[in-house]
Design a protein around this motif. Structure first.
Motif, PDB file in Angstrom:
ATOM      1  N   VAL A  92       0.981  -1.224   0.009  1.00 14.02           N
ATOM      2  CA  VAL A  92      -0.174   0.104  -0.016  1.00 14.02           C
ATOM      3  C   VAL A  92       0.749   1.384  -0.053  1.00 14.02           C
ATOM      4  O   VAL A  92       0.617   2.117  -0.766  1.00 14.02           O
ATOM      5  N   PRO A  93       1.694   1.404   0.526  1.00 13.15           N
ATOM      6  CA  PRO A  93       2.796   2.673   0.741  1.00 13.15           C
ATOM      7  C   PRO A  93       3.166   2.806  -0.639  1.00 13.15           C
ATOM      8  O   PRO A  93       3.385   4.092  -0.837  1.00 13.15           O
ATOM      9  N   TYR A  94       3.588   1.893  -1.377  1.00  8.84           N
ATOM     10  CA  TYR A  94       3.849   2.105  -2.606  1.00  8.84           C
ATOM     11  C   TYR A  94       3.007   2.341  -3.750  1.00  8.84           C
ATOM     12  O   TYR A  94       3.256   2.616  -5.031  1.00  8.84           O
ATOM     13  N   THR A  95       1.679   2.448  -3.096  1.00  6.22           N
ATOM     14  CA  THR A  95       0.488   2.740  -4.247  1.00  6.22           C
ATOM     15  C   THR A  95       0.407   4.333  -4.246  1.00  6.22           C
ATOM     16  O   THR A  95      -0.810   4.744  -4.860  1.00  6.22           O
ATOM     17  N   LEU A  96       1.084   5.006  -3.455  1.00  7.68           N
ATOM     18  CA  LEU A  96       0.872   6.680  -3.301  1.00  7.68           C
ATOM     19  C   LEU A  96       0.907   7.310  -4.877  1.00  7.68           C
ATOM     20  O   LEU A  96       1.621   6.863  -5.855  1.00  7.68           O
ATOM     21  N   ARG A  97      -0.179   7.991  -5.157  1.00  9.28           N
ATOM     22  CA  ARG A  97      -0.748   8.648  -6.109  1.00  9.28           C
ATOM     23  C   ARG A  97      -1.389   7.649  -7.219  1.00  9.28           C
ATOM     24  O   ARG A  97      -1.960   8.052  -8.270  1.00  9.28           O
ATOM     25  N   ASN A  98      -1.544   6.361  -6.772  1.00 12.97           N
ATOM     26  CA  ASN A  98      -2.483   5.524  -7.517  1.00 12.97           C
ATOM     27  C   ASN A  98      -3.921   5.540  -6.766  1.00 12.97           C
ATOM     28  O   ASN A  98      -3.814   5.617  -5.597  1.00 12.97           O
ATOM     29  N   PRO A  99      -4.932   5.574  -7.782  1.00 11.63           N
ATOM     30  CA  PRO A  99      -6.259   5.600  -6.781  1.00 11.63           C
ATOM     31  C   PRO A  99      -6.381   4.535  -5.756  1.00 11.63           C
ATOM     32  O   PRO A  99      -7.254   4.610  -4.901  1.00 11.63           O
ATOM     33  N   LEU A 100      -5.620   3.361  -5.659  1.00 15.41           N
ATOM     34  CA  LEU A 100      -5.670   2.312  -4.700  1.00 15.41           C
ATOM     35  C   LEU A 100      -5.508   3.062  -3.436  1.00 15.41           C
ATOM     36  O   LEU A 100      -5.888   2.354  -2.317  1.00 15.41           O
ATOM     37  N   TYR A 101      -4.517   3.921  -3.518  1.00  9.82           N
ATOM     38  CA  TYR A 101      -4.431   4.446  -2.103  1.00  9.82           C
ATOM     39  C   TYR A 101      -5.444   5.091  -1.561  1.00  9.82           C
ATOM     40  O   TYR A 101      -5.758   4.864  -0.458  1.00  9.82           O
ATOM     41  N   HIS A 102      -5.780   5.897  -2.250  1.00  9.92           N
ATOM     42  CA  HIS A 102      -7.129   6.694  -1.827  1.00  9.92           C
ATOM     43  C   HIS A 102      -8.383   5.514  -1.384  1.00  9.92           C
ATOM     44  O   HIS A 102      -9.062   5.654  -0.555  1.00  9.92           O
ATOM     45  N   TRP A 103      -8.746   4.633  -2.492  1.00  8.55           N
ATOM     46  CA  TRP A 103      -9.681   3.491  -1.970  1.00  8.55           C
ATOM     47  C   TRP A 103      -9.478   2.960  -0.861  1.00  8.55           C
ATOM     48  O   TRP A 103     -10.372   2.605  -0.126  1.00  8.55           O
ATOM     49  N   THR A 104      -8.089   2.528  -0.697  1.00  7.15           N
ATOM     50  CA  THR A 104      -8.097   1.565   0.520  1.00  7.15           C
ATOM     51  C   THR A 104      -8.375   2.180   1.738  1.00  7.15           C
ATOM     52  O   THR A 104      -8.962   1.844   2.597  1.00  7.15           O
ATOM     53  N   HIS A 105      -7.764   3.595   1.680  1.00  6.10           N
ATOM     54  CA  HIS A 105      -7.893   4.069   3.143  1.00  6.10           C
ATOM     55  C   HIS A 105      -9.526   4.809   3.148  1.00  6.10           C
ATOM     56  O   HIS A 105      -9.922   4.657   4.289  1.00  6.10           O
ATOM     57  N   LEU A 106     -10.002   5.040   2.139  1.00  5.49           N
ATOM     58  CA  LEU A 106     -11.503   5.363   2.138  1.00  5.49           C
ATOM     59  C   LEU A 106     -12.457   4.111   2.637  1.00  5.49           C
ATOM     60  O   LEU A 106     -13.339   4.102   3.533  1.00  5.49           O
ATOM     61  N   GLU A 107     -11.892   3.054   2.322  1.00  3.11           N
ATOM     62  CA  GLU A 107     -12.915   1.800   2.538  1.00  3.11           C
ATOM     63  C   GLU A 107     -12.410   1.349   4.004  1.00  3.11           C
ATOM     64  O   GLU A 107     -13.508   1.209   4.870  1.00  3.11           O
ATOM     65  N   LEU A 108     -11.264   1.501   4.616  1.00  5.08           N
ATOM     66  CA  LEU A 108     -10.992   1.389   5.911  1.00  5.08           C
ATOM     67  C   LEU A 108     -11.862   2.328   6.829  1.00  5.08           C
ATOM     68  O   LEU A 108     -12.319   1.919   7.986  1.00  5.08           O
TER      69      LEU A 108
END
Length: 479
Positions: A92-108
């Motif tokens: 996850v920390p390596y996904t910075l600026r990928n939408p996965l970083y936003h989606w992951t933390h939004l879902e949490l």
């Protein structure tokens, strides 16, 4: 002060914040295209842990993990759910600026109330906290849908599907509509004649019709189309590289079918003719029923043959294709419209270079019969992120009527994906709010806020004739 994912995330002006919090936030969700498994909804499935709900089947995450050097055993292999989660947390920390970083933390945040950043050090605590919640009745799949204020879910179903789970859901007292969508891709795919004939055997089995000639085939498929309609279906969907609109005669299609039925490999021209004929026939049936038809165009699938042999399709081996779209798209729609047989249609492109092409094309076939009859669909797959959504919104605004847009969908296999609707709504409100403050749009919250609510929910409810799923939510109720 840490502003990451605070209440004004992606909302860069006071007006954008008001639009979102007072008008968009409280609107229900209609998810008119997704890949959620209906059996899990029918059985109100309970996941054992967050890995099962979050990582099983999510090829967005799989691609990121492979890119980060994670061994396949931790992705689709035989490692434990905890081990797979830990490898995702490390990624996850390596996904910075990928939408996965936003989606992951939004879902949490939205599902579990977890505000910690997910990484290697927090993985164990997050896994335990989220998994403990997943095991409670409040986190069964039906409860997850209620939690996000979902009113309608439209699954993706092959014509040979029994729809047994949809039948069960229709008989249950469940307050979310779960409806099937007719996805006949396999019914027109003659690229592999052996697989095509296997499919015909399955079709014979479910219809009890012997398929020897093309007329038998159409009769069996029409039965399935009628069967879907009888079980609440009013939407079709097609996933194609491009539309097919080649010229053909009825005699030619019958000859091509006979050739395929005998296991003979078709020429490229015959392949395109057959697909053209089947697409047109499906579209006519949709028009007769008053269905909405959807075309997802532009994916270049199964690029990595080595991993395809190992993992199978839909495992993260697809990408954006550069197929020519305009001419065939025009011919296909015009042939239907010329006989007044063009039903409500949503077009999705996967190549952002086609944004303006698709946005302009829909205007050719809007005929005043239905508001927004032809739709340029939301940013899809590789484009369902902030930049892709913004470009789609701008192209549609410049060439059509954004106010008639039917809004966002998840296109997801995960029950934890519904914050993507929130993500879209924040992007939409930020665009409109910024333009209100710059003077490009009137500083009229009621006017613009009403359009926001329409795009979030009301337009889709009206377009799909699902108004019974809920009524228009006024601004006061949405705040």
């Amino acid at each position: 002060m840490n502003k990451f994912l605070d209440e004004d995330f992606l909302l860069y002006s006071k007006t954008a914040q008001r639009l979102y919090h007072e008008y968009a936030k409280g609107m229900p969700i209609i998810d008119y295209h997704c890949h959620l498994p209906p059996d899990q909804i029918a059985n109100d499935h309970q996941f054992e842990n967050i890995t099962q709900a979050w990582l099983y089947g999510d090829h967005y995450k799989w691609r990121a993990m492979r890119t980060n050097g994670v061994n396949e055993s931790y992705i689709t292999g035989n490692r434990t759910d905890r081990e797979k989660f830990e490898k995702w947390a490390e990624t996850v920390p390596y996904t910075l600026r990928n939408p996965l970083y936003h989606w992951t933390h939004l879902e949490l945040q939205r599902y579990f109330g977890i505000t910690e950043l997910l990484n290697k050090n927090t993985a164990a605590d997050v896994y335990e906290a989220a998994s403990a919640q997943m095991q409670t009745p409040q986190y069964s799949v039906r409860s997850l849908l209620r939690k996000m204020n979902v009113r309608v879910v439209c699954t993706t179903d092959d014509p040979i599907d029994s729809l047994e789970h949809h039948k069960k859901l229709a008989g249950d007292d469940f307050d979310v509509k779960i409806l099937p969508a007719f996805r006949p891709d396999k019914a027109m795919n003659v690229d592999d004649v052996s697989a095509f004939n296997q499919y015909l055997g399955q079709l014979e089995s479910v219809t009890d019709i012997s398929i020897h000639k093309f007329d038998d085939y159409l009769y069996a498929l029409k039965q399935r189309h009628d069967y879907f309609a009888a079980n609440g279906c009013s939407v079709s969907d097609h996933g194609l590289e491009q539309l097919y609109a080649d010229d053909y005669t009825e005699a030619e299609i019958k000859t091509i079918f006979n050739k395929a039925r005998c296991g003979m490999v078709l020429t490229h021209a015959e392949n395109c003719q057959f697909k053209s004929a089947m697409l047109h026939q499906f579209a006519v049936w949709d028009w007769e029923r008053g269905w909405v038809q959807q075309y997802h165009l532009g994916a270049l699938r199964n690029n990595n043959t080595r991993l395809l042999r190992q993992l199978g399709p839909d495992t993260g081996l697809d990408s954006i294709g550069d197929f020519p779209q305009g001419k065939a798209l025009s011919r296909f729609l015009d042939k239907l419209d010329n006989k007044d047989q063009l039903t409500k249609t949503i077009l999705y492109n996967l190549n952002p270079a086609d944004n303006e092409l698709f946005a302009a094309m829909i205007g050719n076939f809007n005929d005043g019969s239905v508001p927004g009859k032809m739709q340029f669909g939301s940013g899809w797959w590789f484009l369902d992120q902030k930049d892709g959504m913004t470009k789609q919104i701008n192209a549609l605004s410049n060439m059509g009527l954004l106010s008639r847009f039917v809004g966002m969908l998840t296109d997801s296999r995960s029950f934890l994906s519904f914050p993507r609707h929130e993500y879209f709504r924040r992007v939409l409100c930020n665009i409109l709010g910024s333009e209100m403050e710059s003077g490009e749009l009137p500083n009229d919250l009621e006017l613009v806020g009403s359009m926001v609510q329409d795009i979030c929910y009301n337009n889709a409810a009206n377009y799909f004739n699902w108004q019974e799923a809920g009524t228009t939510v006024p601004a006061a109720a949405a705040s």
